[in-house]
Design an enzyme around this catalytic site. Structure first.
Site, PDB file in Angstrom:
ATOM      1  NE  ARG A  71       1.469  -4.892  11.071  1.00 53.63           N
ATOM      2  CZ  ARG A  71       2.589  -4.751  10.366  1.00 53.63           C
ATOM      3  NH1 ARG A  71       3.742  -5.191  10.870  1.00 53.63           N
ATOM      4  NH2 ARG A  71       2.581  -4.185   9.200  1.00 53.63           N
ATOM      5  NE  ARG A 124      -5.130  -0.990   9.535  1.00 53.52           N
ATOM      6  CZ  ARG A 124      -3.997  -0.613   9.034  1.00 53.52           C
ATOM      7  NH1 ARG A 124      -3.902   0.358   8.215  1.00 53.52           N
ATOM      8  NH2 ARG A 124      -2.933  -1.264   9.334  1.00 53.52           N
ATOM      9  NE  ARG A 172       5.617  -0.593  10.151  1.00 52.40           N
ATOM     10  CZ  ARG A 172       4.505  -0.637   9.407  1.00 52.40           C
ATOM     11  NH1 ARG A 172       4.490  -0.076   8.207  1.00 52.40           N
ATOM     12  NH2 ARG A 172       3.437  -1.239   9.850  1.00 52.40           N
ATOM     13  NE  ARG A 227       7.501  -2.615   6.192  1.00 54.93           N
ATOM     14  CZ  ARG A 227       6.187  -2.649   6.291  1.00 54.93           C
ATOM     15  NH1 ARG A 227       5.445  -2.071   5.375  1.00 54.93           N
ATOM     16  NH2 ARG A 227       5.621  -3.265   7.290  1.00 54.93           N
ATOM     17  CE  LYS A 258      -2.147  -1.095   3.846  1.00 52.47           C
ATOM     18  NZ  LYS A 258      -1.447  -2.349   4.117  1.00 52.47           N
TER      19      LYS A 258
HETATM   20  P1  AP5 Z   1       4.762  -1.600   1.845  1.00 47.22           P
HETATM   21  O1  AP5 Z   1       4.438  -0.734   0.671  1.00 47.22           O
HETATM   22  O2  AP5 Z   1       5.492  -0.974   2.982  1.00 47.22           O
HETATM   23  O3  AP5 Z   1       3.441  -2.372   2.357  1.00 47.22           O
HETATM   24  P2  AP5 Z   1       2.164  -1.836   3.136  1.00 47.22           P
HETATM   25  O4  AP5 Z   1       0.962  -2.452   2.508  1.00 47.22           O
HETATM   26  O5  AP5 Z   1       2.192  -0.349   3.245  1.00 47.22           O
HETATM   27  O6  AP5 Z   1       2.394  -2.542   4.524  1.00 47.22           O
HETATM   28  P3  AP5 Z   1       2.219  -1.999   6.015  1.00 47.22           P
HETATM   29  O7  AP5 Z   1       2.919  -2.960   6.906  1.00 47.22           O
HETATM   30  O8  AP5 Z   1       2.612  -0.543   6.095  1.00 47.22           O
HETATM   31  O9  AP5 Z   1       0.681  -2.111   6.219  1.00 47.22           O
HETATM   32  P4  AP5 Z   1      -0.068  -2.093   7.535  1.00 47.22           P
HETATM   33  O10 AP5 Z   1      -1.446  -1.871   7.049  1.00 47.22           O
HETATM   34  O11 AP5 Z   1       0.133  -3.266   8.385  1.00 47.22           O
HETATM   35  O12 AP5 Z   1       0.619  -0.905   8.360  1.00 47.22           O
HETATM   36  P5  AP5 Z   1       0.193   0.601   8.682  1.00 47.22           P
HETATM   37  O13 AP5 Z   1       1.413   1.407   8.724  1.00 47.22           O
HETATM   38  O14 AP5 Z   1      -0.924   1.046   7.815  1.00 47.22           O
HETATM   39  O15 AP5 Z   1       5.593  -2.849   1.261  1.00 47.22           O
HETATM   40  C1  AP5 Z   1       6.113  -3.836   2.131  1.00 47.22           C
HETATM   41  C2  AP5 Z   1       7.495  -4.288   1.620  1.00 47.22           C
HETATM   42  O16 AP5 Z   1       7.326  -4.980   0.385  1.00 47.22           O
HETATM   43  C3  AP5 Z   1       8.484  -3.144   1.335  1.00 47.22           C
HETATM   44  O17 AP5 Z   1       9.765  -3.567   1.710  1.00 47.22           O
HETATM   45  C4  AP5 Z   1       8.409  -2.952  -0.186  1.00 47.22           C
HETATM   46  O18 AP5 Z   1       9.633  -2.490  -0.717  1.00 47.22           O
HETATM   47  C5  AP5 Z   1       8.083  -4.368  -0.648  1.00 47.22           C
HETATM   48  N1  AP5 Z   1       7.226  -4.402  -1.839  1.00 47.22           N
HETATM   49  C6  AP5 Z   1       6.157  -3.595  -2.102  1.00 47.22           C
HETATM   50  N2  AP5 Z   1       5.591  -3.944  -3.275  1.00 47.22           N
HETATM   51  C7  AP5 Z   1       6.311  -4.998  -3.752  1.00 47.22           C
HETATM   52  C8  AP5 Z   1       6.213  -5.814  -4.933  1.00 47.22           C
HETATM   53  N3  AP5 Z   1       5.250  -5.598  -5.850  1.00 47.22           N
HETATM   54  N4  AP5 Z   1       7.116  -6.814  -5.094  1.00 47.22           N
HETATM   55  C9  AP5 Z   1       8.086  -7.041  -4.164  1.00 47.22           C
HETATM   56  N5  AP5 Z   1       8.241  -6.304  -3.040  1.00 47.22           N
HETATM   57  C10 AP5 Z   1       7.351  -5.295  -2.834  1.00 47.22           C
HETATM   58  O19 AP5 Z   1      -0.389   0.456  10.150  1.00 47.22           O
HETATM   59  C11 AP5 Z   1       0.457   0.166  11.232  1.00 47.22           C
HETATM   60  C12 AP5 Z   1      -0.338   0.163  12.524  1.00 47.22           C
HETATM   61  O20 AP5 Z   1      -0.906   1.464  12.748  1.00 47.22           O
HETATM   62  C13 AP5 Z   1      -1.540  -0.785  12.582  1.00 47.22           C
HETATM   63  O21 AP5 Z   1      -1.171  -2.090  12.959  1.00 47.22           O
HETATM   64  C14 AP5 Z   1      -2.409  -0.094  13.631  1.00 47.22           C
HETATM   65  O22 AP5 Z   1      -1.942  -0.348  14.929  1.00 47.22           O
HETATM   66  C15 AP5 Z   1      -2.199   1.374  13.324  1.00 47.22           C
HETATM   67  N6  AP5 Z   1      -3.176   1.889  12.351  1.00 47.22           N
HETATM   68  C16 AP5 Z   1      -2.905   2.436  11.125  1.00 47.22           C
HETATM   69  N7  AP5 Z   1      -4.032   2.815  10.518  1.00 47.22           N
HETATM   70  C17 AP5 Z   1      -5.052   2.515  11.372  1.00 47.22           C
HETATM   71  C18 AP5 Z   1      -6.467   2.657  11.304  1.00 47.22           C
HETATM   72  N8  AP5 Z   1      -7.077   3.191  10.217  1.00 47.22           N
HETATM   73  N9  AP5 Z   1      -7.196   2.217  12.357  1.00 47.22           N
HETATM   74  C19 AP5 Z   1      -6.624   1.706  13.449  1.00 47.22           C
HETATM   75  N10 AP5 Z   1      -5.292   1.526  13.571  1.00 47.22           N
HETATM   76  C20 AP5 Z   1      -4.509   1.935  12.541  1.00 47.22           C
HETATM   77 MG    MG Z   2       2.397   1.005   4.822  1.00 46.08          MG
END
Ligand code: AP5
Ligand code: MG
Length: 216
Positions: free
Chosen positions: A172, A88, A161, A127, A13
């Site tokens: 998660r 979410r 992270r 990552r 994402k």
């Molecule tokens: P990356 O692009 O970083 O993936 P991502 O989908 O953004 O993964 P996240 O771990 O950030 O998602 P998440 O939803 O768990 O975390 P968030 O920060 O939103 O890619 C991952 C890796 O793969 C990278 O190394 C990249 O280079 C590689 N990659 C990407 N595309 C690729 C491809 N096509 N091929 C190969 N490699 C590839 O949330 C974190 C925490 O915040 C949550 O757990 C929660 O506690 C809180 N939170 C955030 N939003 C909310 C909400 N709305 N409500 C409640 N809690 C929330």
């Molecule tokens: Mg992310």
């Protein structure tokens, strides 16, 4: 355009949000990045959010909804935005709908990134993020920085992270299945959903997302 990007942890994402929002000249807004910036800055919001993030749990809806309500009133979001990681939960999706109705606008598209669990684990375990800017995202195998541990974009230090440990990632993923996956149906019912295959290279996935958005 007003777009939501949804998908499991590690689906790509954040990687896609920056590129797609850049192509469409709209801001990419990531609740995860906003929480992490607050954790780094040591704000009250950051201290509160960290308690949940470190356990792989969602931050409570009232905290997250208030944060997005404020962010969406900023001038750069007036003409459009791409949300990464919000909504979410179904209550968050309902609140977003109400918020947007209040300013007489609607979402244009919700893009679901589909990726299998083995690939999620591979993507998350390799990552690395830049300490200066969480939108500078690398991977030790698929997107290695030119110099190990150093951000290609700004020279910042790369780090892993806290919530990317295997045990926390499993939690998660469970949170995603239980609380976030239901919003896919919520948006399908409204005719807004575009499911995109997120396996393959980042460039391939970007093209699929842009094609899905153009088809709208
Ligand atoms: P990356 O692009 O970083 O993936 P991502 O989908 O953004 O993964 P996240 O771990 O950030 O998602 P998440 O939803 O768990 O975390 P968030 O920060 O939103 O890619 C991952 C890796 O793969 C990278 O190394 C990249 O280079 C590689 N990659 C990407 N595309 C690729 C491809 N096509 N091929 C190969 N490699 C590839 O949330 C974190 C925490 O915040 C949550 O757990 C929660 O506690 C809180 N939170 C955030 N939003 C909310 C909400 N709305 N409500 C409640 N809690 C929330
Ligand atoms: Mg992310």
């Amino acid at each position: 355009m007003r777009i939501v990007l949804v998908g499991p942890p590690g689906a790509g994402k954040g990687t896609q949000a920056t590129v797609v929002a850049g192509r469409l000249s709209i801001p990419a807004i990531s609740t995860g990045d906003i929480f992490r910036a607050n954790v780094t800055a040591g704000t009250t919001l950051g201290v509160e959010a960290k308690k949940y993030m470190d356990q792989g749990l969602l931050v409570p809806d009232e905290v997250t909804i208030g944060l997005i309500r404020d962010r969406l009133t900023e001038p750069d979001a007036a003409a459009g935005f791409l949300l990464d990681g919000f909504p979410r939960t179904v209550p968050q999706a309902e609140e977003l709908e109400t918020m947007l109705a209040g300013i007489e606008v609607k979402l244009d598209r919700v893009v679901e990134l589909k990726v299998d669990n083995d690939e999620v684990v591979r993507r998350i375990s390799g990552r690395r993020l830049c300490r200066n800017d969480n939108t500078h995202i690398f991977h030790v195998e698929s997107k290695p920085p030119a110099e190990p541990g150093v951000c290609d974009v700004c020279g910042g230090e790369l780090y892993q992270r806290d919530d990317d440990r295997a045990e926390t990632v499993r939690k998660r993923l469970r949170e995603y299945e239980e609380k976030t996956a239901p919003i896919v149906g919520f948006y399908a019912e409204r005719g807004l959903l575009a499911s995109v295959e997120a396996m393959g290279t980042p460039d391939e996935v970007t093209e699929r997302i842009l094609t899905a958005l153009e088809a709208h």
